[in-house]
Design a protein around this motif. Structure first.
Motif, mmCIF file in Angstrom:
data_model
loop_
_atom_site.group_PDB
_atom_site.id
_atom_site.type_symbol
_atom_site.label_atom_id
_atom_site.label_comp_id
_atom_site.label_asym_id
_atom_site.label_seq_id
_atom_site.Cartn_x
_atom_site.Cartn_y
_atom_site.Cartn_z
ATOM 1 N N MET A 128 17.287 47.282 64.493
ATOM 2 C CA MET A 128 17.769 45.910 64.303
ATOM 3 C C MET A 128 18.758 45.546 65.406
ATOM 4 S SD MET A 128 19.687 44.387 60.928
ATOM 5 C CE MET A 128 18.295 44.111 59.860
ATOM 6 N N GLU A 129 18.604 44.344 65.926
ATOM 7 C CA GLU A 129 19.516 43.912 66.993
ATOM 8 C C GLU A 129 20.924 43.729 66.446
ATOM 9 O OE1 GLU A 129 18.356 40.296 68.877
ATOM 10 O OE2 GLU A 129 16.368 41.108 69.267
ATOM 11 N N VAL A 130 21.889 43.990 67.303
ATOM 12 C CA VAL A 130 23.290 43.879 66.876
ATOM 13 C C VAL A 130 23.593 42.455 66.391
ATOM 14 C CG1 VAL A 130 25.689 44.040 67.631
ATOM 15 C CG2 VAL A 130 24.034 45.734 68.397
ATOM 16 N N GLU A 131 23.136 41.466 67.173
ATOM 17 C CA GLU A 131 23.435 40.073 66.810
ATOM 18 C C GLU A 131 22.867 39.734 65.426
ATOM 19 O OE1 GLU A 131 22.092 37.138 69.652
ATOM 20 O OE2 GLU A 131 22.431 35.527 68.201
ATOM 21 N N HIS A 132 21.630 40.178 65.204
ATOM 22 C CA HIS A 132 20.961 39.916 63.948
ATOM 23 C C HIS A 132 21.695 40.584 62.786
ATOM 24 C CE1 HIS A 132 16.949 40.100 61.566
ATOM 25 N NE2 HIS A 132 17.671 39.066 61.234
ATOM 26 N N ALA A 133 22.151 41.819 63.033
ATOM 27 C CA ALA A 133 22.837 42.565 61.974
ATOM 28 C C ALA A 133 24.186 41.915 61.646
ATOM 29 C CB ALA A 133 23.037 44.018 62.410
ATOM 30 N N ILE A 134 24.938 41.569 62.680
ATOM 31 C CA ILE A 134 26.269 41.003 62.422
ATOM 32 C C ILE A 134 26.151 39.663 61.708
ATOM 33 C CG2 ILE A 134 28.365 40.070 63.496
ATOM 34 C CD1 ILE A 134 28.108 42.239 65.641
ATOM 35 N N SER A 135 25.212 38.812 62.183
ATOM 36 C CA SER A 135 25.140 37.499 61.545
ATOM 37 C C SER A 135 24.367 37.552 60.218
ATOM 38 C CB SER A 135 24.544 36.457 62.498
ATOM 39 O OG SER A 135 23.285 36.894 62.925
ATOM 40 N N GLY A 136 23.589 38.590 59.995
ATOM 41 C CA GLY A 136 22.832 38.711 58.732
ATOM 42 C C GLY A 136 23.629 39.369 57.617
ATOM 43 N N ARG A 137 24.720 40.052 57.955
ATOM 44 C CA ARG A 137 25.524 40.678 56.908
ATOM 45 C C ARG A 137 26.195 39.612 56.059
ATOM 46 N NH1 ARG A 137 29.999 40.862 54.962
ATOM 47 N NH2 ARG A 137 30.615 39.364 56.573
ATOM 48 N N LYS A 138 26.186 39.793 54.784
ATOM 49 C CA LYS A 138 26.913 38.898 53.891
ATOM 50 C C LYS A 138 27.232 39.659 52.619
ATOM 51 C CE LYS A 138 24.612 35.757 51.614
ATOM 52 N NZ LYS A 138 23.778 34.588 51.261
ATOM 53 N N SER A 139 28.227 39.201 51.895
ATOM 54 C CA SER A 139 28.593 39.874 50.650
ATOM 55 C C SER A 139 27.595 39.519 49.551
ATOM 56 C CB SER A 139 29.997 39.459 50.225
ATOM 57 O OG SER A 139 30.927 39.901 51.179
ATOM 58 N N ILE A 140 27.128 40.538 48.874
ATOM 59 C CA ILE A 140 26.148 40.371 47.796
ATOM 60 C C ILE A 140 26.827 40.703 46.467
ATOM 61 C CG2 ILE A 140 24.110 41.592 46.842
ATOM 62 C CD1 ILE A 140 23.426 39.315 48.833
ATOM 63 N N ARG A 141 26.655 39.827 45.483
ATOM 64 C CA ARG A 141 27.395 40.019 44.238
ATOM 65 C C ARG A 141 26.503 40.206 43.016
ATOM 66 N NH1 ARG A 141 30.496 36.730 47.591
ATOM 67 N NH2 ARG A 141 32.569 37.558 48.032
ATOM 68 N N LYS A 142 25.247 40.550 43.265
ATOM 69 C CA LYS A 142 24.380 41.103 42.209
ATOM 70 C C LYS A 142 23.259 41.880 42.882
ATOM 71 C CE LYS A 142 22.087 40.166 37.792
ATOM 72 N NZ LYS A 142 21.161 41.271 37.852
ATOM 73 N N PHE A 143 23.078 43.094 42.380
ATOM 74 C CA PHE A 143 22.071 43.990 42.948
ATOM 75 C C PHE A 143 20.998 44.271 41.897
ATOM 76 C CE2 PHE A 143 26.054 44.622 45.108
ATOM 77 C CZ PHE A 143 25.704 44.762 46.438
ATOM 78 N N THR A 144 19.826 44.691 42.355
ATOM 79 C CA THR A 144 18.803 45.130 41.419
ATOM 80 C C THR A 144 19.169 46.553 40.965
ATOM 81 O OG1 THR A 144 17.368 46.219 43.024
ATOM 82 C CG2 THR A 144 17.078 43.830 42.756
#
Ligand code: FMN
Length: 225
Positions: A1-17
């Protein structure tokens, strides 16, 4: 995964399966994340990776304390600090809260829904695993916190590469006594951060949140350039 994609794709998730995360995957993530820089290569971080029955016991004990309005142990009082009223930091904190409450359809005055929302963090957002980052108490605080910040972000980015999402959370280390008891974290280690990790439930409204950022020009002072 590209660094740019990873940094901008990270987000806090507040419900998991409920899908479990294989131990090998978690190990690979931590191995990669531990390539983080640290002052004089001291690598102050240590990880307690918690899942299964142990995590369920911790969730239950946390919730009991939240419902009894128990204050955290004194060693964790630093995370209770409020942002100064009227400050831009307070404004940003209120803004993300509003965004999340709108998505979750929680009205300001709805104390029942608000309490249920708060409990989610103390349950590690129902993630199948939680990573607790600790550091020796003998290490100076400012330096070790910086180093842990670097490894913490690396964990979130390395997780993405494995299709996993995260939520860094102070709520998860609030009741340090609970973690010490059930995960056997010695008194000699300072609890620095908790990271809930797992596969996101994209149907959960709050997971659609897109947190805002200050325009970068407001954050930069150019000197000699
Ligand atoms: C040190 C730290 C502690 C945090 N604690 C919590 C927490 O207790 N509960 C929570 O829901 N989110 C927590 N967060 C997540 C932030 O709210 C989130 O990173 C911020 O709103 C930006 O959103 P994003 O991560 O989706 O970009 C924490 C993040 C950090 C870095």
């Amino acid at each position: 995964m590209e660094v740019e994609h990873a940094i901008s794709g990270r987000k806090s998730i507040r419900k998991f399966t409920s899908q479990p995360v294989p131990k090998e995957t978690l190990k690979k993530i931590l191995e990669l994340a531990a390539r983080a820089p640290s002052a004089e290569n001291t690598q102050p971080w240590e990880f307690f990776v918690i899942a299964g029955e142990v995590l369920d016991k911790i969730r239950a004990a946390n919730i009991e304390k939240v419902r009894n309005h128990e204050l955290p142990p004194e060693e964790m009082h630093h995370i209770l600090v409020e942002r100064p009223k009227g400050s831009v930091y307070r404004q940003r904190q209120v803004e993300i809260g509003k965004q999340l409450f709108n998505l979750m359809d929680i009205a300001r005055e709805d104390t029942v829904k608000r309490a249920a929302w708060t409990e989610r963090g103390f349950r590690y957002f129902d993630a199948p695993a939680a990573i607790i980052i600790v550091a020796e108490k003998t290490l100076p605080i400012p330096g070790s916190f910086l180093d842990v910040g670097a490894v913490m972000q690396n964990i979130c980015l390395a997780a993405l590469d494995a299709g996993l999402y995260t939520c860094i959370e102070n709520q998860g280390i609030t009741y340090s006594d609970v973690l010490r008891k059930h995960a056997h974290i010695p008194d000699s280690k300072r609890l620095m951060a908790a990271i809930a990790i797992g596969y996101p439930d994209w149907d959960f409204p709050a997971n659609k949140v897109q947190s805002q950022r200050e325009p970068i020009d407001n954050m930069i002072t150019w000197c000699g350039i």
